[in-house]
Design a protein around this motif. Structure first.
Motif, PDB file in Angstrom:
ATOM      1  N   ARG A   1       0.840  -1.249   0.171  1.00 31.54           N
ATOM      2  CA  ARG A   1       0.133   0.066  -0.060  1.00 31.54           C
ATOM      3  C   ARG A   1       0.920   1.181  -0.018  1.00 31.54           C
ATOM      4  NH1 ARG A   1      -2.400  -3.880   3.234  1.00 31.54           N
ATOM      5  NH2 ARG A   1      -4.599  -4.347   2.806  1.00 31.54           N
ATOM      6  N   THR A   2       0.712   1.976  -1.074  1.00 34.44           N
ATOM      7  CA  THR A   2       1.782   3.064  -1.337  1.00 34.44           C
ATOM      8  C   THR A   2       1.130   4.371  -1.454  1.00 34.44           C
ATOM      9  OG1 THR A   2       3.440   1.635  -2.353  1.00 34.44           O
ATOM     10  CG2 THR A   2       3.880   3.770  -2.729  1.00 34.44           C
ATOM     11  N   VAL A   3       1.654   5.198  -0.899  1.00 34.98           N
ATOM     12  CA  VAL A   3       1.195   6.639  -0.987  1.00 34.98           C
ATOM     13  C   VAL A   3       2.166   7.412  -1.947  1.00 34.98           C
ATOM     14  CG1 VAL A   3       0.339   8.941  -0.075  1.00 34.98           C
ATOM     15  CG2 VAL A   3      -0.102   6.876   0.925  1.00 34.98           C
TER      16      VAL A   3
ATOM     17  N   ALA B   1      17.757  12.045  -4.482  1.00 25.62           N
ATOM     18  CA  ALA B   1      19.223  12.073  -3.815  1.00 25.62           C
ATOM     19  C   ALA B   1      18.996  13.580  -3.263  1.00 25.62           C
ATOM     20  CB  ALA B   1      20.122  12.236  -5.176  1.00 25.62           C
ATOM     21  N   THR B   2      18.154  14.224  -3.506  1.00 25.80           N
ATOM     22  CA  THR B   2      18.121  15.737  -2.912  1.00 25.80           C
ATOM     23  C   THR B   2      17.104  15.870  -1.683  1.00 25.80           C
ATOM     24  OG1 THR B   2      16.406  16.580  -4.251  1.00 25.80           O
ATOM     25  CG2 THR B   2      18.380  16.836  -5.146  1.00 25.80           C
ATOM     26  N   GLY B   3      16.645  14.437  -1.281  1.00 26.54           N
ATOM     27  CA  GLY B   3      15.794  14.514  -0.087  1.00 26.54           C
ATOM     28  C   GLY B   3      14.376  14.715  -0.362  1.00 26.54           C
ATOM     29  N   ARG B   4      13.917  14.865  -1.744  1.00 29.80           N
ATOM     30  CA  ARG B   4      12.498  15.033  -1.931  1.00 29.80           C
ATOM     31  C   ARG B   4      11.879  13.687  -1.916  1.00 29.80           C
ATOM     32  NH1 ARG B   4      10.278  17.743  -7.729  1.00 29.80           N
ATOM     33  NH2 ARG B   4       8.157  18.341  -6.923  1.00 29.80           N
ATOM     34  N   PRO B   5      10.727  13.579  -1.047  1.00 28.37           N
ATOM     35  CA  PRO B   5       9.981  12.607  -0.776  1.00 28.37           C
ATOM     36  C   PRO B   5       9.280  12.004  -2.196  1.00 28.37           C
ATOM     37  CG  PRO B   5       9.498  14.051   1.062  1.00 28.37           C
ATOM     38  CD  PRO B   5      10.218  14.717  -0.280  1.00 28.37           C
ATOM     39  N   ILE B   6       9.277  10.699  -2.291  1.00 24.60           N
ATOM     40  CA  ILE B   6       8.829   9.938  -3.605  1.00 24.60           C
ATOM     41  C   ILE B   6       7.387   9.197  -3.098  1.00 24.60           C
ATOM     42  CG2 ILE B   6       9.076   8.249  -5.277  1.00 24.60           C
ATOM     43  CD1 ILE B   6      11.991   8.877  -5.165  1.00 24.60           C
ATOM     44  N   GLU B   7       7.750   8.459  -2.116  1.00 30.04           N
ATOM     45  CA  GLU B   7       6.776   7.515  -1.556  1.00 30.04           C
ATOM     46  C   GLU B   7       6.885   7.247  -0.072  1.00 30.04           C
ATOM     47  OE1 GLU B   7       6.894   3.882  -3.776  1.00 30.04           O
ATOM     48  OE2 GLU B   7       8.790   3.419  -2.446  1.00 30.04           O
ATOM     49  N   TRP B   8       5.542   6.751   0.599  1.00 29.45           N
ATOM     50  CA  TRP B   8       5.341   6.201   2.042  1.00 29.45           C
ATOM     51  C   TRP B   8       4.764   4.989   1.392  1.00 29.45           C
ATOM     52  CZ3 TRP B   8       7.169   5.565   6.415  1.00 29.45           C
ATOM     53  CH2 TRP B   8       6.327   5.128   7.653  1.00 29.45           C
ATOM     54  N   THR B   9       5.350   3.903   2.001  1.00 26.59           N
ATOM     55  CA  THR B   9       4.829   2.555   1.681  1.00 26.59           C
ATOM     56  C   THR B   9       4.661   1.655   2.898  1.00 26.59           C
ATOM     57  OG1 THR B   9       5.766   2.567  -0.775  1.00 26.59           O
ATOM     58  CG2 THR B   9       5.181   0.332   0.404  1.00 26.59           C
ATOM     59  N   ASP B  10       3.443   0.864   2.949  1.00 26.49           N
ATOM     60  CA  ASP B  10       3.322   0.026   4.168  1.00 26.49           C
ATOM     61  C   ASP B  10       3.128  -1.513   3.314  1.00 26.49           C
ATOM     62  OD1 ASP B  10       1.575  -1.768   5.468  1.00 26.49           O
ATOM     63  OD2 ASP B  10       0.971  -0.214   6.839  1.00 26.49           O
ATOM     64  N   ASP B  11       4.124  -2.069   3.539  1.00 26.40           N
ATOM     65  CA  ASP B  11       4.177  -3.507   2.853  1.00 26.40           C
ATOM     66  C   ASP B  11       3.904  -4.925   4.048  1.00 26.40           C
ATOM     67  OD1 ASP B  11       5.300  -2.038   0.634  1.00 26.40           O
ATOM     68  OD2 ASP B  11       7.377  -2.722   0.862  1.00 26.40           O
TER      69      ASP B  11
END
Length: 258
Positions: A140-142, A211-221
């Motif tokens: 489950r990914t945001v 690499a610059t610290g910008r968030p891509i995803e928050w995931t619940d596996d």
């Protein structure tokens, strides 16, 4: 002493299985043979093989020699790999299926993790991951708003979203933070993973950045029990192991930590 011995025997047998000394389908030596090899009681051996059985490495039938069911799949956090990269490295056929893709507002936790405001639009994706045709993990990914259009354009059977983002959009993951715990399977987890509701699942939540610290995803596996073991290497010199007490754990008296 006997407690330490059964752990020692379990680790020796685990290593032998992983090294191929006992391939899948092979029979382990009998309890009496193992007891003689390590000069321990059969009860100590029974504790050792019970650990391997609970991990799903060997059959759990009592009164018979144990059969090797599989070799352990280890996922190391020392390198940042996608599920597909890890599965292929283990020699498995990797597949995935997107169940749902929904645009909605970020929850307070999601917003905090992704560095955005609560209620900001995110793309919520539920996906089933398979190894060798077997359901292994519900993901489950945001995804943040700036990544969402690329994810929406991917086919439902995309094998690796992160690899596709890197190849098609130039979005490359460089850093991951992992949280690991155990949770019971809910109705959706149970249906997708083909387990009973309430069965224990290993949950890995992770934040992935550029690499610059910008968030891509928050995931619940959520992994089916026995399908994976996570490998973590610690060095006191390089990175001391941090322990964090849960909300219901009182601090030690006198303010000391161990």
């Amino acid at each position: 002493m006997s407690g330490a011995r059964y752990l020692e025997i379990a680790e020796a047998l685990r290593t032998a299985i992983l090294d191929g000394e006992y391939p899948v389908g092979a029979l382990l030596p009998s309890e009496s043979d193992l007891a003689a090899r390590w000069s321990v009681s059969r009860g100590t051996v029974r504790q050792a093989v019970g650990l391997l059985a609970s991990d799903g490495l060997i059959g759990s039938r009592q009164g018979a020699r144990r059969v090797v069911l599989r070799q352990e799949l280890r996922h190391s956090f020392q390198q940042l790999h996608s599920f597909a990269q890890w599965g292929r490295a283990m020699g498995c056929e990797v597949a995935g299926r997107i169940i749902t893709r929904t645009a909605r507002g970020a929850t307070a936790e999601e917003a905090a993790r992704l560095g955005t405001a609560p209620g900001s639009e995110v793309l919520y994706v539920v996906r089933l991951r398979l190894l060798d045709g077997e359901p292994v993990m519900v993901e489950r990914t945001v995804y943040t708003e700036w990544v969402a259009p690329f994810v929406r354009a991917l086919p439902d059977d995309v094998v690796s979203i992160m690899n596709s983002l890197a190849e098609d959009a130039g979005v490359v993951a460089h850093y991951g933070e992992h949280l690991i715990d155990a949770v019971p399977a809910g109705s959706e987890d149970a249906r997708l993973l083909q387990v009973r509701r309430g069965s224990p699942l290993l949950r890995q939540r992770h934040l992935t950045n550029t690499a610059t610290g910008r968030p891509i995803e928050w995931t619940d596996d959520r992994y089916r029990a026995g399908s994976v073991a996570f490998s973590v290497s610690n060095s006191a010199a390089a990175a001391p192991l941090a322990r964090h007490a849960g909300p219901d754990v009182a601090p030690p008296r006198g303010g000391r930590t161990e």
